[in-house]
Design a protein around this motif. Structure first.
Motif, PDB file in Angstrom:
ATOM      1  N   PRO A 146       0.808  -1.230   0.000  1.00 42.14           N
ATOM      2  CA  PRO A 146       0.000   0.000   0.000  1.00 42.14           C
ATOM      3  C   PRO A 146       0.833   1.269   0.000  1.00 42.14           C
ATOM      4  N   ASN A 147       2.082   1.180   0.464  1.00 39.09           N
ATOM      5  CA  ASN A 147       2.944   2.365   0.511  1.00 39.09           C
ATOM      6  C   ASN A 147       4.411   1.917   0.488  1.00 39.09           C
ATOM      7  N   TYR A 185       2.618 -10.672   3.780  1.00 39.89           N
ATOM      8  CA  TYR A 185       1.718  -9.791   4.527  1.00 39.89           C
ATOM      9  C   TYR A 185       0.660  -9.197   3.605  1.00 39.89           C
ATOM     10  N   THR A 186      -0.475  -8.845   4.184  1.00 32.76           N
ATOM     11  CA  THR A 186      -1.437  -7.956   3.540  1.00 32.76           C
ATOM     12  C   THR A 186      -1.770  -6.850   4.535  1.00 32.76           C
ATOM     13  N   TYR A 187      -2.332  -5.748   4.019  1.00 35.04           N
ATOM     14  CA  TYR A 187      -2.605  -4.565   4.836  1.00 35.04           C
ATOM     15  C   TYR A 187      -3.963  -3.978   4.460  1.00 35.04           C
ATOM     16  N   THR A 244      -2.125   0.321   7.312  1.00 29.35           N
ATOM     17  CA  THR A 244      -2.287  -0.175   8.681  1.00 29.35           C
ATOM     18  C   THR A 244      -2.828  -1.608   8.658  1.00 29.35           C
ATOM     19  N   ASN A 245      -3.029  -2.152   9.843  1.00 27.27           N
ATOM     20  CA  ASN A 245      -3.661  -3.471   9.993  1.00 27.27           C
ATOM     21  C   ASN A 245      -2.897  -4.555   9.229  1.00 27.27           C
ATOM     22  N   PRO A 294     -10.631 -11.288  10.445  1.00 31.51           N
ATOM     23  CA  PRO A 294     -11.267 -10.851   9.201  1.00 31.51           C
ATOM     24  C   PRO A 294     -10.419  -9.812   8.487  1.00 31.51           C
ATOM     25  N   GLN A 295     -10.497  -9.805   7.152  1.00 29.12           N
ATOM     26  CA  GLN A 295      -9.737  -8.863   6.343  1.00 29.12           C
ATOM     27  C   GLN A 295     -10.669  -7.893   5.641  1.00 29.12           C
TER      28      GLN A 295
END
Length: 558
Positions: free
Chosen positions: A282-283, A328-330, A335-336, A556-557
Motif C-alpha cells: 500500500p505504501n 503480509y497484507t494490509y 495499517t492493519n 477478518p480482512q
C-alpha cells in the motif's frame, strides 16, 4: 467454440454427426475444461486425430503451413447405442510429431476412414482433461498454495480450513497496458510523461462532454499514441467522467522484469489492472518488510519458475500472467498488517514438524521447494494446469534443509543489489573516455556466452557458464538484464527508454556482476537442495487434508 456450438445446435436434440478440421488447442488447454466436458455430455462418441504442428511448441510440420496446431474432430450422437446417460467415449489418435506436413496428409489418405485408425481410448480426469499424459495424481493431494474460492472469501475467519490453502489471497501482477508511459528508469522522466498523459485524458473528458457524449467512444477519442495510450478501462473511466490528477505518492518502485527495477505510476485509473497490490504494497514503508513470491499463471508456455520480490511486480515479469503470493497484507492505508499464510496451514506444519515452525519457515519452505529441480520436472505438466500444490516432507532434516535453502534464495533474490560483485574481467579501450565506456546503448553477449560487449570501449570477459543455468521463464537471469538495460525508442509513442543513471554511472556494470553472483550462487543452492531433498521425501506418504487438524482462528480482512 462458436462453430462447434452452432453445429451442435443444428442437431436440435436428434442424433447426428458434427465434424470440423480446426485449431486443436482445446485438447489440453485448461481454459477449455468446460468445453471438453460439454462435448462429452452432448455426444456419445468423440474421435479426434491430433495432427499437431503447433510452431510455438516445436511440434513437427503443419498440414496447412500455419502456426497453430490442427486436428480433425468427429462428434457422434447415437443414443440408440446407449442404455443410460454417460459421458462420451473419447477416441484419440496422435500423428507422429516429427512428420512433415505432406507426410501427415499422406498418412490420412492411406487410412481412408476412421475404421482403419488405431484409436486410443482416453480417460479424462476430474477436471475433464483429456490428455493426462505426464500428469501425476498425487499432485492434487498436496497443499494448494491458493485457490479462487479462498481468495474471494478472504473475510471468512476459517478460510484456510474451509478451502485448505496455504495462502489466503494472491494477486495477478500489475498491468498497465501502457508500459512506455507508466514505467521509467528515471523518476523525473516518469513524472513528465504521466502529467502529460493525465492532462490529455482530462481534456478528452471535457471534449467528449462538449460534443454531446457520443456513444462511439473508440472513434471519438484521440488516437495519437504520442499523447495518450488508451485501454478499455481508461475509456470506461472517461464514460463515467472520472477525472484524475497527478500525485507524487503514486510514483512507486516496481520490478518490471527480473532484476530490472523501474519506477511505476500506480493508481486506479492510469493502471489498467492493479490486482490486489493496493493491499500488498500500500505504501513505500511496506516494501521494507513484505515479500511476494511470483510464479507463472495457468497455461504458461515458457516453463515454470519463481522469483521473490519486495516491490510491485509486473504481470509479465518473466512468466505469463504472473500470480503473486505475499507474506503480509494490509489495509489500503498501510495499517492493519496481517500474515497471509493461513493458521490452518501453520497448525498442519507444526503438527508434522514441531511447534517451533513459524509462518516465515513455511514461506521459505515454499520458495525452496518451488526451486527444487525434481519437483519442477516431475510435475511440469501439472504446473501448466494448476497453481502449485506443496507436499509436506516426511523427513525433518529434509524439511529444515528446504527452509534453509529457501531462506537463502529469497534473501539473495530480493536483495540482489547488495550482494558481492562477481570478479569478472574488464577489457577496456583506453582511447575511449571512461564515462563513455560506462554508458550502455545495447549490450551483446558473445556466441560462446563467455564474454559480453558492454559498451563502446568496454567488454566483460570470464563469464562463468553455470550462471546461465539459472533461468526465469525462457531466459537466464543475466540475459534478462542484457535485454532490458538498453536504450530504445518506442515507434508508436516516440518515448525513449534510457537505463543509464547520471547519479550512478557504474550501476549497470555493478548490476551485471551482482546478477552473475546471484545466478552462480542460486545454481549452487539448488544443487545443494536436490542432494538434501528427493522425491522420496514427499512421495512416501499421502497427506490427508480432508480434515482440518485444528480449527483456525483468522482475523477478518478488508
Amino acid at each position: 467454440m462458436k462453430f462447434f456450438r452452432w453445429a451442435t445446435d443444428r442437431l436440435q436434440g436428434r442424433d447426428g454427426i458434427v465434424c470440423f478440421v480446426s485449431n486443436n488447442s482445446f485438447l489440453d488447454s485448461y481454459a477449455f475444461d468446460s468445453f471438453r466436458k460439454r462435448l462429452a455430455d452432448e455426444f456419445t462418441h468423440i474421435y479426434h486425430i491430433d495432427l499437431s504442428g503447433n510452431a510455438r511448441r516445436g511440434r513437427g510440420g503443419n498440414v496447412f503451413g500455419i502456426m497453430v496446431g490442427v486436428g480433425i474432430t468427429i462428434l457422434v450422437r447415437n443414443r440408440a447405442q446407449v442404455t443410460q446417460h454417460r459421458s462420451a467415449t473419447i477416441n484419440y489418435y496422435k500423428v507422429d510429431d516429427n512428420l512433415k506436413g505432406p507426410a501427415k496428409l499422406k498418412l490420412l489418405a492411406e487410412a481412408g476412414n476412421i475404421k482403419r485408425v488405431t484409436w486410443h481410448i482416453l480417460q479424462p480426469d476430474e477436471n475433464y482433461t483429456w490428455i493426462t499424459e505426464g500428469l501425476h495424481a498425487e499432485f492434487s493431494t498436496f497443499l494448494a498454495m491458493g485457490n479462487k474460492d479462498a481468495k474471494e472469501a478472504r473475510g471468512i475467519e476459517t478460510v484456510g480450513a474451509t478451502f485448505k490453502t496455504l495462502f489466503k489471497i494472491y494477486s495477478r501482477g500489475a498491468e498497465t497496458t501502457r508500459d512506455r508511459w507508466m514505467y521509467d528508469f528515471s523518476a523525473s522522466n516518469l513524472v513528465i510523461k504521466t502529467k502529460s498523459m493525465i492532462d490529455t485524458y482530462n481534456s478528452e473528458i471535457s471534449r467528449w462532454i462538449r460534443a454531446g457524449e457520443p456513444k462511439d467512444i473508440d472513434n471519438f477519442v484521440l488516437s495519437d499514441e504520442t499523447k495518450i495510450k488508451w485501454s478499455s478501462r481508461l475509456k470506461e473511466c472517461l464514460v463515467r467522467k472520472t477525472e484524475t490528477e497527478f500525485t507524487y505518492l503514486s510514483i512507486r518502485n516496481a520490478l518490471y522484469r527480473p532484476f530490472t527495477r523501474q519506477f511505476l505510476y500506480f493508481d486506479s485509473i492510469m493502471t489498467h489492472r492493479q490486482g490486489m497490490f493496493p493491499i500488498i504494497f500500500p505504501n513505500a514503508a511496506s516494501e521494507l518488510e513484505n515479500v511476494v513470491i511470483c510464479i507463472p499463471g495457468l497455461g504458461n508456455r515458457k516453463g515454470f519458475g519463481c522469483l521473490a520480490v519486495n516491490v510491485i511486480s509486473d504481470l509479465e515479469i518473466a512468466f505469463e500472467k504472473a500470480q503473486c503470493f505475499p507474506f503480509y497484507t494490509y489495509s489500503t492505508d498501510g495499517t492493519n498488517r496481517r500474515e497471509n499464510i493461513t493458521d490452518w496451514a501453520l497448525k498442519l506444519f507444526q503438527k508434522k514438524h514441531g511447534s517451533e515452525v513459524t509462518k516465515w519457515d513455511i514461506f521459505h519452505y515454499v520458495y525452496g521447494l518451488l526451486h527444487h529441480p525434481q519437483y519442477r520436472e516431475l510435475y511440469k505438466e501439472n504446473l501448466k494446469r494448476d497453481l502449485p500444490h506443496i507436499p509436506l516432507l516426511l523427513n525433518q532434516e529434509a524439511f529444515e534443509a528446504c527452509v534453509s535453502v529457501g531462506r537463502q534464495l529469497m534473501d539473495m533474490h530480493v536483495n540482489y543489489e547488495q550482494v558481492d560483485e562477481y570478479p569478472l574481467e574488464l577489457v577496456s579501450d583506453k582511447n575511449i573516455p571512461y564515462v563513455q565506456r560506462l554508458r550502455v546503448e545495447k549490450m551483446k553477449l558473445a556466441a560462446d556466452k563467455q564474454s559480453l560487449v558492454y559498451s563502446k570501449g568496454l567488454t566483460i570477459a570470464g563469464i562463468p557458464q553455470e550462471c546461465f543455468e539459472y533461468r526465469l521463464g525462457n531466459r537466464s537471469a543475466l540475459e534478462w538484464v542484457i535485454d532490458q538495460y538498453q536504450v530504445s525508442t518506442d515507434k508508436r509513442s516516440g518515448i525513449e527508454s534510457d537505463p543509464n543513471r547520471l547519479d550512478d554511472p557504474q550501476y549497470i556494470l555493478r548490476l551485471i556482476r551482482q546478477v552473475v553472483t546471484v545466478s552462480v550462487k542460486t545454481v549452487e543452492l539448488v544443487k545443494e537442495l536436490a542432494e538434501a531433498v528427493t522425491a522420496e521425501d514427499w512421495l512416501g506418504e499421502s497427506v490427508d487434508v480432508s480434515e482440518s487438524p485444528l480449527s483456525a482462528e483468522i482475523p477478518p480482512q478488508d
